[in-house]
Each structure stands twice: as C-alpha cells, then as structure tokens.
Design a protein around this motif. Structure first.
Motif, PDB file in Angstrom:
ATOM      1  N   ILE A 131       4.144   2.370  -2.151  1.00 29.59           N
ATOM      2  CA  ILE A 131       2.841   2.820  -1.672  1.00 29.59           C
ATOM      3  C   ILE A 131       2.739   2.508  -0.193  1.00 29.59           C
ATOM      4  O   ILE A 131       2.852   1.343   0.204  1.00 29.59           O
ATOM      5  CB  ILE A 131       1.720   2.126  -2.469  1.00 29.59           C
ATOM      6  CG1 ILE A 131       1.923   2.404  -3.967  1.00 29.59           C
ATOM      7  CG2 ILE A 131       0.348   2.587  -2.001  1.00 29.59           C
ATOM      8  CD1 ILE A 131       1.306   1.376  -4.877  1.00 29.59           C
ATOM      9  N   GLY A 132       2.567   3.556   0.592  1.00 36.28           N
ATOM     10  CA  GLY A 132       2.496   3.386   2.026  1.00 36.28           C
ATOM     11  C   GLY A 132       1.111   3.692   2.561  1.00 36.28           C
ATOM     12  O   GLY A 132       0.206   4.080   1.819  1.00 36.28           O
ATOM     13  N   THR A 133       0.964   3.518   3.845  1.00 37.75           N
ATOM     14  CA  THR A 133      -0.343   3.732   4.465  1.00 37.75           C
ATOM     15  C   THR A 133      -0.734   5.203   4.508  1.00 37.75           C
ATOM     16  O   THR A 133      -1.886   5.529   4.763  1.00 37.75           O
ATOM     17  CB  THR A 133      -0.340   3.172   5.903  1.00 37.75           C
ATOM     18  OG1 THR A 133       0.824   3.694   6.580  1.00 37.75           O
ATOM     19  CG2 THR A 133      -0.254   1.659   5.905  1.00 37.75           C
ATOM     20  N   LYS A 134       0.226   6.090   4.255  1.00 34.95           N
ATOM     21  CA  LYS A 134      -0.095   7.527   4.293  1.00 34.95           C
ATOM     22  C   LYS A 134       0.264   8.270   3.020  1.00 34.95           C
ATOM     23  O   LYS A 134       0.037   9.489   2.935  1.00 34.95           O
ATOM     24  CB  LYS A 134       0.650   8.188   5.458  1.00 34.95           C
ATOM     25  CG  LYS A 134       0.161   7.748   6.809  1.00 34.95           C
ATOM     26  CD  LYS A 134       0.959   8.416   7.913  1.00 34.95           C
ATOM     27  CE  LYS A 134       0.487   7.953   9.274  1.00 34.95           C
ATOM     28  NZ  LYS A 134       1.478   8.282  10.325  1.00 34.95           N
ATOM     29  N   GLY A 135       0.870   7.607   2.073  1.00 36.90           N
ATOM     30  CA  GLY A 135       1.264   8.321   0.864  1.00 36.90           C
ATOM     31  C   GLY A 135       1.989   7.394  -0.084  1.00 36.90           C
ATOM     32  O   GLY A 135       2.120   6.190   0.165  1.00 36.90           O
ATOM     33  N   LYS A 136       2.457   7.952  -1.158  1.00 40.25           N
ATOM     34  CA  LYS A 136       3.089   7.161  -2.201  1.00 40.25           C
ATOM     35  C   LYS A 136       4.272   7.915  -2.768  1.00 40.25           C
ATOM     36  O   LYS A 136       4.220   9.142  -2.881  1.00 40.25           O
ATOM     37  CB  LYS A 136       2.050   6.921  -3.310  1.00 40.25           C
ATOM     38  CG  LYS A 136       2.530   6.081  -4.458  1.00 40.25           C
ATOM     39  CD  LYS A 136       1.394   5.756  -5.437  1.00 40.25           C
ATOM     40  CE  LYS A 136       1.389   6.735  -6.603  1.00 40.25           C
ATOM     41  NZ  LYS A 136       0.530   6.274  -7.720  1.00 40.25           N
TER      42      LYS A 136
ATOM     43  N   SER B 243       3.767  -0.579   1.972  1.00 40.25           N
ATOM     44  CA  SER B 243       2.967  -1.803   2.012  1.00 40.25           C
ATOM     45  C   SER B 243       2.815  -2.490   0.668  1.00 40.25           C
ATOM     46  O   SER B 243       2.627  -3.698   0.591  1.00 40.25           O
ATOM     47  CB  SER B 243       1.573  -1.481   2.574  1.00 40.25           C
ATOM     48  OG  SER B 243       1.691  -0.881   3.854  1.00 40.25           O
TER      49      SER B 243
END
Lengths: 353, 353, 353, 353
Positions: free
Chosen positions: C254-259, C151
């Motif tokens: 950077i995602g909704t559940k991790g990076k 994201s």
C-alpha cells in the motif's frame, strides 16, 4: 396502522440520509420533526421535508417536546451524541444514536447507565455493518458452524484518500483513527466472537504517510492494531485514510474448519471495463455507497423494535465495550506500548503467562 | 538415455519457440536440426542454436536426410504444413504439425491418409489447448460426471486489436476467421463431446467493425457461429480480432447438472492494481502468453509418445474434422445461409426434422 | 557450450525438485552429483537420475570432491544448511542454499561471514517469492512509482490444515512460525522497502487453535506480527497452519498513491465450477503448487549469475536480516512483549519518541 | 404533496412485489387499490395491504372505476396483459405493464396503437434491466464513448434448473424460450444499439437437454440465437432453464475500442466461503434476487414520469419490436431455418448480398 412518530437531530450528510430513510423508506415510521442549529441545513429541511409535513426545529430541546413524538435519531456532531441521547431517554423516547455514543469511555458509559434506568426504552447505537446483508450471511454461516470455531479475525476500515485536508480538521474531534474507523471492526469482532470475549492485550503501530499534520492531534493516517482475547482468539485491524481507489472495508473470519471473507474484492457494481490497459472495475467512493441498504435496514429494524417491543439488534453494552477497546488501541499506538488486561477487564502491568 | 532426435522446420515466431522447447525444455528430446528459407531466421538459428550443436539447414528436404533424425516439428507457413508433413511421413519420421494441417479439407484429408498408411508413426496436430492444465482439469471433471451430460458449449478465440493491418495481410492465407481462430474452439468441442458427435447444422454471421479491407479476402473481424449436433447438443463460437485489453480465449461447458468455465476472468498474472480509477488487472497480450506452458507440455508428450510408442494425445481424424466444421462455418458466414448435414456427414438441402 | 557443473545435497521433497530442475529445466546447468544420508532417497536418485549420468553420493563431503564441480544446491535438513554451505564455500564452490540459512541468528551470520571472505563466489539464499512473476511485476510497478511510496505492507504465509500432526513434529526444528513461515513475508518487506529499512519495534500475538501441542515447542498455529520501521513504514504479517482450502500466500503493498495486491484471490487454475451450492474454484494445496515456476527461474538465474559472474538476485545480508526480524517476532510472541530497536539495530528498552 | 393514485392488477409473485413497492417504497405514489381473480391472493391483500388503506377488488373492471385512480400496474397473467392495458388506457389511466405486452405480435401492436391514440398518457412496458444500476452504468459509459462503437453484443438470460416440471407447464403460455427469456436480451440490444437498428437476419438452434416434454409445446430448454443488423452489428443470445447454481443473467457489449461486461461473475452477495473443497460463493436463485432494486427504481421512475409529465424511460415501440425479434428467433429455432428481413423490416426470401 400506527406509525412510529420519529424525529431526526442533526442534518449533516448522515442526518439528511436518516431523515429521508425514515420519511420515505420505513413504512412503519413517520418522520414528524427534524432539528439542526445550522441555517443551511434547516433551509434544506424546509424545502425537502416540509412538503412531507415534517416540522423543522432550530433547537433540539424544542423538538423533544413535539406532540406525540416517540423516537429520536441522533445524527448530530459526535460531541453532542451522548447529551442528546440522554435527554431523549429522560423524555421517555426511544433513541437510535449514530456511532459512537461518545469518544469518551466515561460519557459512553453514562449513556448506557441512562438507558439501563429505562429498560422499557429501545436505545440502539447505529453500527451499520450489523445490518448489512453480506455480514449477516457471514454471521449466520458462522453460527451454523460452517467454519468451526472463529479464531482469527482480520478487518479493515479504509477511507478513500482525500487531499483536501478534511481528515486533519476532522481529527480534532474524531477520537483518533482506531476510535473513528476501527470501531466498526471492533464491533464486528464482538459480534462474531460474542460479547463475553475478554481482551487480554492490545498493541498497535501507525504512521502519517500522507498527512503529517495529523500528529498535532495525536492521530495517524494508517494504523494497524492487534487484539488478543483471553479465550484464545485474536483480531487484527487496519485503518487508513489513504486508499486510492475508494472505500475498502473488508473482513475475514478464520475458523478452525474454514474461512469467510466479506468484500475482499470490492466493486461498485457488476460492470467490468475492458480497455487497452487491462480490465478495470470501479469501487465505492464512500462508506455510504457501500452500506446504503444497511442504513435503510437499520431504520426499519429500529422501528420494528420500538413498535413491537422486541430487543434492539445489538446490545448497547457492546457499543461501550467497542469504545473501550478503541481507546486502548489508540493509547497503545500513541504511547508506543503493549497494554494488558485481566479477565475482569482491569488493566494490569504484565500479562499473566 | 536415448533422446528423440528432433528437427524443427520453420523458424518464425512459433518455430523459434518450438525449437527452444525441444532444445531446452524437453529432457527426453534432442534438437539436432532446424530449417528455414528465411535468411534472418537462419542467422538467429546459427547464433542461438548453433552453440547447442544444432545443424542449420536452408532446405527442408536436406534436413529430412539428417543422420539419425527421428521426428520433425512442422512450424512453417500454413501453406506448406501438409506437404512437409507428408514428406516427413514418407521418410518414416514422426511429425508434430502446427495447426491447421491445411486450410483445405482435401489436403488435410491427404495428410490423414498418408499417416494412416504408416500406423507405426506418431503424427500429432498441435492444438495447444488440449495440453493446457486448466482445460485438462475441466475435461477430467467432465469425464468424472461433475456437470452431468455436456450439452451446450460456448467458446471464443479473440485476439488483441492490432491496428497495424497485420490481420488484413494475414487473411489471404488464414482460411478465414473460423478456420484460423475458431478451429481451436471446434477442436475443444470435439474433445468434450467426443469424436462421434455428428454435425447437424451450422449457421454464422460476421461483421467488419474495424477492418473493412478484410472483405476483399472474404473474411470478417468478428464472427459468431452456431453448430448443432445430431445427438442433441449445441456449440457456439465467437472469434474476434478486436479485443482492446488482450487475448481472450475462454470456454464454458454447460451440462445437465452443472457448468465449468475456463478463463472467463482472464488475467496476465496474480497482480491487481488499485488506483484512482479503480482496480485493474492486465491481460495476456497474445495467445502464446496464455498457452506458454501448454506448448512445453505438448513437446514433452509428443516426445513420450514417439519414444514409448503410445498413442498421441489427440486423434488426427479430429484435426481433419475440425477443418471440415470450420469450412462449413466460413461458408455459412460468407454465403449467408444455414447448412445442413445428415448423420453420415453428407450435406443435405434441408434438415431431417 | 560450458554448463555449470552442479550438485544437490539432500533429496527430500524440495531436494528432489531442485535436482530435477537443474537436470532438466536449466539449460545452462548440468546436474553431475547428488548426496543424501537417506537410503530411500539414494535409491530414488539411482533410478531417476542415474540414467542422466548423475553420480550419487551417500556422503556430502565426498560429493564436494566431485571432479569439476562448480556449484552446490543445499536442500538438506535446515539444521545442516549452514554447515554444508560453509563447507562448499571453503571448497570454492558457488552455493544456492534453501531458506533459511539457519534458525539461529549467529549461525546465519557465520554463513554471511564465510561468503564475504570469498567475494568471487555466488552465494544465494533461496527465497522463492523473489523469483515469482507476479511478485516481480508488483516490484517493477512499485519501482516505476505506480503506487507512490510503499508505506504499509500486509503479507501472509498460510499453510493448509494438516491434521496428521506433521506441524507439531516439525515445530521442534522449524524455529517457530515466524521464522519458518513469515520469513518469506519479511524478505518481501526488505525487498519492497529496501534493505536500508531499519526496524523500530516488533510486537506479536498468537494462538493454538487446532494444535495445542505446539506450545511444548514454544510455537503457535496462528500468529500475527507487527513491524514498525524507523523511516515511517509498517508491515504486518499473518502466518497460519490452519487454512481449510489450501495454501494462501498473499501480499498487499500500500503506497501513498495506490495499492498492489498479489494473490488475494487465490486459485489453482483458470477453472470455475458451477454447481447447486454455488460457484467454486480450487486452491493450490501446497506452496510448491503455487511457486513451481519460481523455483525453476531461481535455478536458471543462479546458474546465469555463476556463469556470467553477475550479482545474485538477492543479497545474502537480507537473508540474515530476515532471520533477525523473525527471531524478534518470535520472542515478542512467546515473551508477550513489544521489543524496540534503535536506528543501528541495537535493542533498547523503550522507543525514542 | 400530491401522490400518484395507483392500482395493481394481479397479485401473483410479481404482483405482490409491485404492490408493496408502490405501497411502501415509492414516496410519490399511493397504492389505493389492487385486484385479482384469485381468492388466496385476495386474502393476502386484505391482510397485508388492507391496514394500509388499500381497497381490494375481485374484478379488474371494478377496480378501474376506483375514485381518483390515476395509474395501473398490470402484473396479471401474460394472457391478459394487453387487454387490461388497453382497458386502462381507454379509461385515461397511465399504465405500467409487466413484460411482455403479449406473446403475439399483433396484440402487442394493438397496445401500442391504443397508447398512440392517447399521447398524454404514460404507458411503460416493464423491462426491469433498463432500471438496473449496473446496466445503466454500462449504458452511460457506452454513450460516453468508452468502448467506441458497440458492434457485438452477447447476452444471456438463464434460469436455475427447476426439476419440478414448472417450466413445462409454463411453456404453454410463455411464447417460447426466446419470447420469454431472451426478450430481455433483445430489449438490451435495442437499448444499446438504438431503436433504429434494423434486423437483417436471425438464426437459432436449441435442444431439450433436461425437459424433453417441452417439445410438445414447441419449446426448448436451451437455445442460442443470432441476430444480424443492417448497420453492421451483431447480437447473440443464450437462454436456458438449466443453470445449476442459480440465475445467470449476463451481458457483454463489445465495441471497436473496448468492452463492457455486466454480471459475468455472478454472486449473491460479498461473501466468499473457504472450505476444504475450495473457495465458493453463492448465486442469486431467481431473477428477482438479482433485480430487486431495479423493480423499485422502475416504480419510482414510472411515478415521476406520470406526475411530472416526462417521457417514460423506454419507448413502447421497442417493446413491440422486441416481441417481433423474439418471434423471428422462435420461428428460426422451431422451423430450422435462417430468416431474412429487408431494411424496412419486411421479410424476404434471401439476404441482399
């Protein structure tokens, strides 16, 4: 040895910590009173602080009348920061007010005005990063010329993902993600660039990647902001409520001759875990885990400043200026526009090229 | 442009790689032949190397007669390293022999003797770490005086845990954990301290933490060895078959003015993974993942040395000396004793104080 | 085994490397010809490549007529990238063109049009990061869902400070810092977000901290850009010509559940130096030091794609789209404005809220 | 709230810190008295501690008679640790004694005997690492089974190079490098392996790389020791007085399923400095910089233990056992021999195979 007679207003998460820091970790201070409108907080105070001789008040105004009181720590809800701070100032008391003074520029300014009317009082807005040993080392090295002229500053304040809905509820009062989170990064910028740095433009974008309900409060869960200064420097900020691993507050100060980074490899402690999936380290889960010691240093230095009549470690003007910049970023974010200012801080329609 | 006509003996895991390195990644060499007693390996060679014009032999001796052959890479089972190397030398061929020359001191010495009888030939024992860019950088810095006099060397060769029983089966032929694993660390020590460093004493301890069956072959799955040199330096080694996360080969060279470390923070690549359990990175799973490029450099430099008649990058004497030290450590480990040597390398009953 | 008959046009720093990669590190290719208008480059080619049987041309058009030629690598000056690529396409040759196709959107589009007229040809724009093992690992993990929905993407391409004035001279032809440097970060964004991600807005700021003369070419030495996409994602880029320690190209996804991070702790190799001033590691000095292996992989995969008639690893459309975004950022930077696009890519005066 | 009435004996570098920790950072304790035979230390105490109401004694025995005294911190010279501790025990006072109890095994045992005669008293030997948050995290993870059975422990205590000659002067009283430095690593081993781990053998080597004068006191400036336990575990230790960059105290605990490391990438704080020579971080210069917080935790937990009558955090038996092992290592080092023990701790001439 005279000790600063101190009271703490508000006993939520941060208020409890401030109370304990002044009661147990600040040798030159004595915690004499606390106040809270919340019964369960009062119950905690009676049990934990009562044995230390601390008087527990339900009413803030009553607490201000405590015999011999010299200083107040305002750690209550943000909405009453300013009012309580001004009342304390009017009672001739020193004040350490949790950040922000207010989410409103005008109200923040009114606190500054009140403080300026009593120049003998110490009024400190608690930007904890200014008291952190690593940031101070970076600042000292910057002052010593290690990196030449600081010209680009990247800083982020990123909270651990909290699927409980807390951030949505909180968004009603927080002033928005730039005012709530990036305010720290803005304050760092004013520190490293100097208070005389004048904003030329701000722009920003943001999304709601995990919390679409934030939109009803004009807020976002991830946002990036750009700030340009008239003296040829830039700063850019990232704020997030979506970090999987923990709190990630990091900063880079890039100068014409070098660069300093603070916490770009976050870690909870010095342990590494080697297991079949690789090497792992854990992260602080909350900003307090990261800045625990900074809050204690803040308590001690505020106390020293009051007792020794020396300047507080950060100018109250900066705290108001930080709110101004945070507001401009929030407006650029929600209004989807770039906003320009002239050298005097006045908003203009188009940048002078 | 004349290219070094090269053959590879043995096509197991390492042999396949050597063959491909000489066929495809060593511009000045041409792979012309390979040999293996193993049918499935031959099948692989016909399919993968046949189209490149490589002749496939079942018999090593036949391969040695290949028209125009100039050099042989011996990558067969350790038990035949020495015999095949000596045969090639006697045929007037350059040799790159995988480590170790032999698990036996005497046989290793016999290879050295054979090579010494043909000083015009290049005979290289393949200690891959000598070709690794990071070790070379550390060596260059050491030579440049960055750390003063190197005085303490810590080095480890640690394999990933393999619950398949492979290490037990392998222990019958490996020569023991110090001869198989620590030989690399011993070689590094001879490199950094200089071949003239003479061993004064060795001591060692070991355990079987995960593979008790190793004891039937007088081996251990974890061992630590100490080596003391007559010129006032020490080295200590750790070897293990029990690493959870992957291959962990690391070294510290500690001098009177500073320290160099190589790979003390192992990582497979430049990726870090942030997830709810923390920050994680993956590790190389096998020594080849770690030293891939070093093997290619080895192939190229051996080729250059043969074609340009320049010295090979590491003295064959060191390869024999490494075996001697490995053996002494293994004896100290199994015999539970400290072993002493005089300045000439002769074993003595008690150290000269 | 048939090998791809390949020629390289341009023998500057990158051209020399491409030539050697195809001559010596790409087993399925054969370098048969090179061309350059520069006499000293031709001299190098005769000496270094002549012995390998490579024909050396002064004239690009002559080289295109080389008997049996199948593919051309265009590594000449950016100004002739497009023209040479189109000529090769018209001669029915596969092309690997160094980035960018052109600094002009229209000319870049014309290359794409030419390629689309010959769908049987492989035309690859060489964005080296797509071939880097660490970026590929990050991409694979992203595809596997490790971080949820990507994201926010932060990426930077930052060159080592070069006080020689090189960057000023170069600015005349580079297209500006966003088109020259950030183009890589834009390409990464299109890769990780998917080519279907449509830009909603761009904004940017920049300074000339060390090279004020860049302003005469409408360029900056440090710039930050924000890109907002219609599908609720953002990317932000930092480009600089002012890094003290070396090349610093790093990325966070950077995602909704991790990076995932790539190269946020840059290092030249695995060595750390402990000395009285602390612990130090050195950095790659130039992007080629960092992406050396990626360029070799690029050569091999382009060759495979031509010989096996499989799709090239990155769509030419993306290369044109990257230029469009780079241009928009450059315009936002110099024009001091935020620029908006609708879902079809058409520029609009104000964002649809 | 009753506070533990505490006195501190000895006001050297560590004594001053203990005094301040009990005076200002241990809420449940009250520092009521200090003693020192040194006039300049007494002068410091009068100035710094006098205003806090602390009584300053020149004579230890006089201090023991201080009205209401409950506990004593023994931070004087190592030579009087044991005598002062025993005197305090005999006066029915709790004792926190700096490590080591004594450099003599017999005298250490006599302290333990004295403590055992007064089981109602709390007697703690201050091994600071047991109170460090990172070591505690590693210990908790070990107890939770994260790494399987801990089987190999590597630990080092390495001081910064001090060219002033301090270490030579200190060697007369220190008991030798294993007793002075490695005692911490030995204590960690007893903690992680359990007090029931019985030593089977020790061996050691050492050199004088920078301080040849240490030999006159039978000491070394770098030493490595091996300890083998009867239950199939090993530990190895490195101690040095020669670290260029700063204090380097690090530990690896290697288990059958994983590994934990503590401080293998030492750093003074979270700052990294990018400059033309690379990326640099600074290190703690002294063990106190590294273990500052652990000493405060030690003071608090000792106080809790006294007031709440709970066990002290580490058994006094371990402190004596650590001295025994340190002595055996020192003897193996100087005597150039491997030393064996049977399961009961009795020394034997040859290991039972």
């Amino acid at each position: 040895m005279a000790r600063l007679q101190t009271a703490v207003a508000g006993l939520g998460r941060m208020g409890k910590r401030h109370a304990l820091h002044f009661a147990e970790q600040t040798p030159r201070a004595q915690l004499v009173a606390v106040s809270s409108p919340d019964e369960s907080e009062l119950e905690w105070a009676r049990r934990r602080l009562g044995p230390l001789g601390v008087t527990v008040y339900k009413n803030y105004d009553d607490m201000l009348k405590h015999e011999g009181l010299q200083a107040v720590v305002v750690a209550s809800a943000t909405a009453v920061h300013a009012e309580q701070t001004v009342k304390a100032i009017e009672k001739d008391l020193h004040v350490l007010c949790e950040k922000p003074l207010s989410t409103s520029i005008e109200i923040s300014q009114s606190v500054l005005d009140a403080a300026n009317r009593k120049p003998h009082l110490k009024v400190l807005c608690g930007f904890s990063r200014r008291f952190d040993a690593s940031y101070r080392d970076a600042f000292a090295k910057t002052q010593a010329g290690t990196i030449g002229r600081p010209s680009v500053l990247r800083s982020q304040t990123c909270d651990k993902l909290d699927p409980s809905g807390f951030f949505v509820a909180y968004a009603q009062f927080s002033g928005g993600i730039f005012v709530d989170c990036s305010i720290h990064d803005i304050d760092l910028t004013l520190w490293f660039y100097g208070s005389e740095a004048k904003v030329k433009s701000v722009s920003a974008v943001g999304i709601t990647a995990v919390e679409p309900d934030l939109r009803q409060f004009n807020d976002r869960d991830n946002a990036v902001g750009l700030v340009e200064f008239h003296d040829g420097r830039i700063a850019y900020f990232y704020a997030s409520r979506m970090m999987a691993a923990g709190q990630e507050d990091s900063t880079e100060i890039i100068g014409t001759k070098g660069k300093l980074t603070v916490n770009t490899q976050p870690a909870m402690n010095l342990v590494n875990i080697y297991e079949s999936s690789g090497v792992r380290r854990e992260l602080p889960q909350h900003y307090f885990d990261r800045f625990r010691e900074a809050f204690v240093t803040e308590a001690r230095e505020f106390t020293d400043s009051c007792l020794d009549d020396t300047p507080v470690p950060l100018r109250l003007e900066d705290a108001v200026q930080a709110i101004r910049i945070g507001h401009a970023l929030q407006e650029a974010l929600i209004g989807e526009k770039k906003i320009f200012f002239d050298q005097t801080g006045k908003r203009i329609e188009k940048a002078a090229l």
